[in-house]
Design an enzyme around this catalytic site. Sequence first.
Site, PDB file in Angstrom:
ATOM      1  N   ALA A  22       0.855  -1.188   0.000  1.00 14.66           N
ATOM      2  CA  ALA A  22       0.000   0.000   0.000  1.00 14.66           C
ATOM      3  C   ALA A  22       0.888   1.234   0.000  1.00 14.66           C
ATOM      4  CB  ALA A  22      -0.933   0.009   1.218  1.00 14.66           C
ATOM      5  N   GLY A  24       0.623   5.512   1.032  1.00 16.08           N
ATOM      6  CA  GLY A  24      -0.179   6.537   1.691  1.00 16.08           C
ATOM      7  C   GLY A  24       0.494   7.883   1.649  1.00 16.08           C
ATOM      8  N   GLY A  25      -0.052   8.802   2.438  1.00 13.79           N
ATOM      9  CA  GLY A  25       0.417  10.179   2.428  1.00 13.79           C
ATOM     10  C   GLY A  25       1.781  10.339   3.061  1.00 13.79           C
ATOM     11  N   MET A  26       2.210   9.414   3.918  1.00 18.75           N
ATOM     12  CA  MET A  26       3.481   9.599   4.601  1.00 18.75           C
ATOM     13  C   MET A  26       4.457   8.450   4.374  1.00 18.75           C
ATOM     14  SD  MET A  26       2.667   8.859   8.614  1.00 18.75           S
ATOM     15  CE  MET A  26       3.120   7.273   9.301  1.00 18.75           C
ATOM     16  N   ALA A  27       4.012   7.337   3.817  1.00 21.16           N
ATOM     17  CA  ALA A  27       4.917   6.210   3.649  1.00 21.16           C
ATOM     18  C   ALA A  27       4.345   5.230   2.641  1.00 21.16           C
ATOM     19  CB  ALA A  27       5.162   5.503   4.987  1.00 21.16           C
ATOM     20  N   THR A  28       5.216   4.330   2.190  1.00 16.73           N
ATOM     21  CA  THR A  28       4.817   3.201   1.351  1.00 16.73           C
ATOM     22  C   THR A  28       5.164   1.924   2.105  1.00 16.73           C
ATOM     23  OG1 THR A  28       5.257   4.451  -0.665  1.00 16.73           O
ATOM     24  CG2 THR A  28       5.091   2.076  -0.876  1.00 16.73           C
ATOM     25  N   VAL A  29       4.221   0.981   2.124  1.00 18.70           N
ATOM     26  CA  VAL A  29       4.405  -0.278   2.845  1.00 18.70           C
ATOM     27  C   VAL A  29       4.700  -1.383   1.833  1.00 18.70           C
ATOM     28  CG1 VAL A  29       3.407  -1.925   4.453  1.00 18.70           C
ATOM     29  CG2 VAL A  29       2.830   0.501   4.624  1.00 18.70           C
ATOM     30  N   LYS A  44       7.941  -0.500   6.181  1.00 15.08           N
ATOM     31  CA  LYS A  44       7.310   0.803   5.957  1.00 15.08           C
ATOM     32  C   LYS A  44       8.414   1.812   5.663  1.00 15.08           C
ATOM     33  CE  LYS A  44       3.471   3.602   7.386  1.00 15.08           C
ATOM     34  NZ  LYS A  44       2.236   3.569   8.138  1.00 15.08           N
ATOM     35  N   ASP A 141      -3.774   8.449  15.551  1.00 16.42           N
ATOM     36  CA  ASP A 141      -4.260   8.325  14.174  1.00 16.42           C
ATOM     37  C   ASP A 141      -5.080   7.046  14.014  1.00 16.42           C
ATOM     38  OD1 ASP A 141      -4.633   9.084  11.560  1.00 16.42           O
ATOM     39  OD2 ASP A 141      -2.761   8.220  10.835  1.00 16.42           O
TER      40      ASP A 141
END
Length: 696
Positions: A22, A24-29, A44, A141
């Site tokens: 996945a 996202g706005g702050m990281a890629t997993v 991450k 969060d």
Amino acid sequence: MTTDPLLGRLVDGRYEITARIARGGMATVYLALDRRLDRQVALKVMHPHLADGVEGAAFVSRFRREARAAARLAHPGVVAVYDQGFDGETSYLTMEYVPGSNLRRLLRSEGTVPLGRTLDILDQVLGALAAAHRKGLVHRDVKPENVLITAYEGGAGDDADGRVKVADFGLARAVTEVTSTTTGTILGTVAYLAPEVIATGACDARTDVYAVGVLAFEMLTGTLPHDGTTPIQVAFQQVHDDIASPATLVPWLPEPVAELVTRFVSRDPARRPVDGGEALDALRAARLAIRSTDPEALGRRADPPAGFAPAPRPGPSADPSDDDDADSPTSGDSLDADQLDAIPVAATVSPATPPEGIDAWFPPEGSDLATERVVEQPTTRVDASDPPAPAAPDAPRRRRWPRVLAWVLTLTVLLGGGGYGAWWWFEDGPGAWTTVPAGLENATLDEAAEILAAHGLEADSTEAHDDAVPEGAVVSVSPGEGGDVRKDGTVELVVSLGVRMVTVPEGLVGAQQSDAEAALTAAELTVGRATQEWSDTVPQGEVMAASHDANESVPHSTAVTLTVSGGPAPVTVTQQVGRDRADAQAALEDLGFAVELTEDEASETVPAGRVIRQSPESGTRAHRLDTVTLTVSSGPPIIEVPNVVGLRTGAATDALTEAGFEVETVKYLGGILDTVRFQDPEGTAPKGSPVRITVW
């Protein structure tokens, strides 16, 4: 198609990235293979821009601190943090890989969640948050993307009955600090942020409880409490508008659940539970109330909202093409993840001042510091008109020496070059390397050392517990079997200590459920799903029994199941009005009630010795050992009998009848004088009783 440059890369010489899970706005997993321990992990990787600029060093420091704090949190409902590090400009975090799905995908495919399943998910989420809050950690969060649902063992992809794990503990704080410092914004999905976070930036355990309340609202109704086309519109509603009860959208929702959600999402933090532990107790009390009053409601599900189109149900394994936004609330939004998560704080913080002397790091163009000056050796110009000097007479004989010298120098260079080449080949070139032999894994340490020694290699061993490899056998090899290693190098071996055994703590039986679960978590044991039994002697919420004895040594993966008291069993109060005192008391005591008798009361309608009224009334739901109060009749009231002696028969009869007595008349001599001579009784008598008058 865009190829991810990290796919196939070996991060930090250890983690081989195999797929992208996945972004996202702050990281890629990513899904990665830990070559050292031969296990799958979730890697991450933070977006590089978070560590850029003047605040990059501050973010790196915060990232390390928060990762260490999250790694200290050990709980079966929390995604474990294994490692954290940097590989060049890549900041990464290694976490437990959880095959399955998440709550966001479940909502996309189902629309709403049954009440019983909703309470199960919330119970596990709050259990994880309670463990974090006890250690002083706030998630910051909580949202459906961070609620992972493990794959159900009964079938791939069937996550309806999977366990729940909460991800991303501690990361939100590090990112929020660096972002709010540089841009005046805070990160967090707006729909789940508590009003005080938006208005003042204040954040504590109650903000996590608020987010759980929004999760509950969304699972039960299929919609978010507040809606808007931009994040600032949603944030404005969060701060200024109360969230309506979910019962307004789902009328059949039991009152305890509606009240619970309303309490969780209160705009006033003081009205919410103080932390996850208190919220968990309130949730379990609500569930117990529903089981007692309306157990069928646990299987009901609200209809999805109008226009809902179910998305395909995802499978449990990571898909390299699956790039769902890991940090945004929905996919396909017109706003990207950073825009959706970024909202202005109440007071904008000015960017930090650059460190003193930073200009020295980047010399201005054209300055003396920009390039290094090179000083050349000047040459002497030779005039072509000058005649060359005449050669000496013996010059022809001396010309052989330069040739001999050249051959000697050439031969020396060749021999030296060959020697250096041979030295390089065996010292740093291909000749200096060999491959790690096979047959090391699962061998004993002595056997592995002998195999390595036969190949001219040394062994360096460390020990670690392993659930699959027997004690004393090699778990993993670094470099791996078949990997490159210097001929005189060392191979690192991890030797198994066997299954890690832990001791079941004392004091579980007789403790409150939350305290017993905390003790099991501290002992690094898995907390099984508790069962409930009714008890007249054990208070509600107290542990009655545990699946394993205190001080018993068990494998660390053992799940300890607690049997928790639900208090006295619920009972319906039966009708006792009109029954004999003794019969009514015996019937209530047979049901488990305590009976309390008030002072008898006079009654003109209820015979003496029978029950006039009861409290609680018939049909009321109560519990064993509750008290039922009975009021018994003492018969008609005792009143004054009018004195009618000397009165005419008619007047005497009227006086006695008006007083509430029955009149019996006895006449002598035919009652010739029509005068009352005697009456019986005189003084007082029960109202309604007969009074005999004698008339002459």
